[in-house]
Design an enzyme around this catalytic site. Structure first.
Site, PDB file in Angstrom:
ATOM      1  N   ASP A  18       0.831  -1.209   0.000  1.00 30.98           N
ATOM      2  CA  ASP A  18       0.000   0.000   0.000  1.00 30.98           C
ATOM      3  C   ASP A  18       0.869   1.263   0.000  1.00 30.98           C
ATOM      4  O   ASP A  18       1.987   1.250   0.509  1.00 30.98           O
ATOM      5  CB  ASP A  18      -0.914  -0.022   1.244  1.00 30.98           C
ATOM      6  CG  ASP A  18      -2.088   0.930   1.094  1.00 30.98           C
ATOM      7  OD1 ASP A  18      -2.336   1.424  -0.029  1.00 30.98           O
ATOM      8  OD2 ASP A  18      -2.761   1.187   2.110  1.00 30.98           O
ATOM      9  N   HIS A  35       2.434   3.356  -8.956  1.00 35.66           N
ATOM     10  CA  HIS A  35       2.308   1.902  -9.182  1.00 35.66           C
ATOM     11  C   HIS A  35       3.530   1.385  -9.945  1.00 35.66           C
ATOM     12  O   HIS A  35       4.019   0.289  -9.678  1.00 35.66           O
ATOM     13  CB  HIS A  35       1.031   1.581  -9.953  1.00 35.66           C
ATOM     14  CG  HIS A  35      -0.225   1.984  -9.229  1.00 35.66           C
ATOM     15  ND1 HIS A  35      -0.439   1.691  -7.900  1.00 35.66           N
ATOM     16  CD2 HIS A  35      -1.321   2.669  -9.639  1.00 35.66           C
ATOM     17  CE1 HIS A  35      -1.618   2.168  -7.535  1.00 35.66           C
ATOM     18  NE2 HIS A  35      -2.178   2.771  -8.563  1.00 35.66           N
ATOM     19  N   LEU A 129      10.741 -21.132  -4.409  1.00 37.33           N
ATOM     20  CA  LEU A 129       9.910 -20.109  -3.750  1.00 37.33           C
ATOM     21  C   LEU A 129       8.571 -20.125  -4.470  1.00 37.33           C
ATOM     22  O   LEU A 129       8.531 -20.284  -5.691  1.00 37.33           O
ATOM     23  CB  LEU A 129      10.571 -18.721  -3.881  1.00 37.33           C
ATOM     24  CG  LEU A 129       9.703 -17.482  -3.637  1.00 37.33           C
ATOM     25  CD1 LEU A 129       9.250 -17.427  -2.176  1.00 37.33           C
ATOM     26  CD2 LEU A 129      10.457 -16.205  -3.968  1.00 37.33           C
TER      27      LEU A 129
HETATM   28  C1  IPE Z   1      -5.323  -2.912  -0.289  1.00 39.68           C
HETATM   29  O1  IPE Z   1      -4.970  -1.589  -0.465  1.00 39.68           O
HETATM   30  C2  IPE Z   1      -5.364  -3.624  -1.603  1.00 39.68           C
HETATM   31  C3  IPE Z   1      -4.066  -3.849  -2.239  1.00 39.68           C
HETATM   32  C4  IPE Z   1      -2.894  -3.540  -1.739  1.00 39.68           C
HETATM   33  C5  IPE Z   1      -4.128  -4.489  -3.524  1.00 39.68           C
HETATM   34  P1  IPE Z   1      -6.068  -0.445  -0.601  1.00 39.68           P
HETATM   35  O2  IPE Z   1      -5.332   0.841  -0.703  1.00 39.68           O
HETATM   36  O3  IPE Z   1      -7.010  -0.760  -1.683  1.00 39.68           O
HETATM   37  O4  IPE Z   1      -6.823  -0.567   0.801  1.00 39.68           O
HETATM   38  P2  IPE Z   1      -7.864   0.420   1.516  1.00 39.68           P
HETATM   39  O5  IPE Z   1      -9.008   0.603   0.579  1.00 39.68           O
HETATM   40  O6  IPE Z   1      -7.160   1.704   1.799  1.00 39.68           O
HETATM   41  O7  IPE Z   1      -8.243  -0.276   2.771  1.00 39.68           O
HETATM   42  C1  IPE Z   2      -1.496   0.206  -3.357  1.00 40.01           C
HETATM   43  O1  IPE Z   2      -1.273   1.581  -3.394  1.00 40.01           O
HETATM   44  C2  IPE Z   2      -1.677  -0.367  -4.726  1.00 40.01           C
HETATM   45  C3  IPE Z   2      -3.011  -0.952  -4.971  1.00 40.01           C
HETATM   46  C4  IPE Z   2      -4.028  -0.902  -4.176  1.00 40.01           C
HETATM   47  C5  IPE Z   2      -3.180  -1.640  -6.226  1.00 40.01           C
HETATM   48  P1  IPE Z   2      -2.491   2.590  -3.386  1.00 40.01           P
HETATM   49  O2  IPE Z   2      -2.838   2.930  -4.789  1.00 40.01           O
HETATM   50  O3  IPE Z   2      -3.607   2.094  -2.564  1.00 40.01           O
HETATM   51  O4  IPE Z   2      -1.806   3.851  -2.682  1.00 40.01           O
HETATM   52  P2  IPE Z   2      -2.499   4.886  -1.697  1.00 40.01           P
HETATM   53  O5  IPE Z   2      -3.109   4.117  -0.577  1.00 40.01           O
HETATM   54  O6  IPE Z   2      -3.519   5.613  -2.498  1.00 40.01           O
HETATM   55  O7  IPE Z   2      -1.372   5.746  -1.254  1.00 40.01           O
HETATM   56 MG    MG Z   3      -4.093   2.322  -0.589  1.00 45.53          MG
END
Ligand code: IPE
Ligand code: IPE
Ligand code: MG
Length: 246
Positions: A18, A35, A129
């Site tokens: 995240d 990303h 792995l």
């Molecule tokens: C969780 O992250 C999903 C992934 C890392 C793929 P999100 O950024 O979507 O989670 P929430 O919505 O903040 O809980």
């Molecule tokens: C996690 O990073 C990637 C996915 C959920 C695919 P985010 O896109 O959720 O990043 P934040 O939470 O907005 O910073």
């Molecule tokens: Mg996120």
């Protein structure tokens, strides 16, 4: 040198990757650039697991809930995933890394699914792995799917309700052949599970770091494992019982 205790390595590490969006926003970049930067961290953590000798790594890459993001971001994420799987496959094969998919195939864009299924098929015999990619994954969906499969088995007479145990139930999950995670890492400071591996995380050690995913590399991964090695896992027993066990 990572100076980890080889006797106390986690068998399975799961990661909620995240913070890509915030990483990009801090740099006045488009979220998609976050990303893209995050893909480099995936590479680093996979290599690190392989070198340390951790046998299972599960990466949360796209949740059921992520479909609610703006269409352009959803499309960019899938495009990136497809490109990433394709470009990494030769190295994964060279290092004898097996790729598995956790989640529903239905709903994943067809071209991406083909790429995922190709990687799964090409690496199926490797065991150095196992990298589980959680794509189009939701913990509640997984549990409901398992319940549905069980109900069908009862309906067809191949299972009886009285046979149901937690162990039997677990064989209907995507993770049927995989041990439960010992360690869950979540980057970017959010203290929640976000519908990830709800069943499997029952006794997992949680490690939450403020580091954003694109900044999470080998050094940060090793620090997480080191912190795991300092934990005392009790599984309901007392600390004294655990310390007296052979
Ligand atoms: C969780 O992250 C999903 C992934 C890392 C793929 P999100 O950024 O979507 O989670 P929430 O919505 O903040 O809980
Ligand atoms: C996690 O990073 C990637 C996915 C959920 C695919 P985010 O896109 O959720 O990043 P934040 O939470 O907005 O910073
Ligand atoms: Mg996120």
């Amino acid at each position: 040198m990572h100076r980890l205790d080889p006797q106390k390595l986690p068998r399975h590490v799961a990661v909620i990757m995240d913070g890509n969006g915030r990483w990009a926003q801090k740099r006045l970049l488009n979220r998609v650039a976050g990303h893209e930067a995050g893909a480099e961290s995936v590479r680093a953590v996979v290599r690190s697991c392989r070198e340390i000798g951790i046998p299972y790594l599960t990466l949360y890459a796209f949740s059921k809930e992520n479909w609610q993001r703006p269409r352009t971001e959803v499309e960019a994420l899938w495009r990136l995933l497809k490109r990433f799987i394709r470009s990494e496959l030769p190295e994964l094969m060279e290092r004898e890394i097996r790729v598995c998919h956790l989640g529903d195939a239905e709903g994943i864009p067809e071209d991406v699914l083909r790429e995922v299924q190709n990687a799964v098929a090409q690496t199926a015999s490797f065991r150095a792995l196992t990298v589980n990619l959680a794509l189009n994954y939701g913990g509640r969906h997984e549990i409901v799917r398992a319940a549905r499969l069980l109900m069908e088995a009862v309906h067809h007479g191949t299972r009886r309700p009285e046979d149901l145990t937690p162990e039997l139930f677990a064989t209907y999950l995507f993770t049927a052949d995989i041990p439960d995670p010992d360690l869950l890492i979540r980057t970017s400071g959010e203290c929640r599970i976000s519908n990830f591996l709800l069943w499997q995380l029952a006794y997992t050690e949680l490690y939450i770091t403020e580091t954003l995913w694109p900044d999470f590399r080998e050094e940060q991964f090793i620090e997480a494992v080191r912190e795991y090695q300092r934990r005392e896992r009790r599984f309901g027993k007392t600390g004294e019982q655990i310390r007296c066990e052979p």
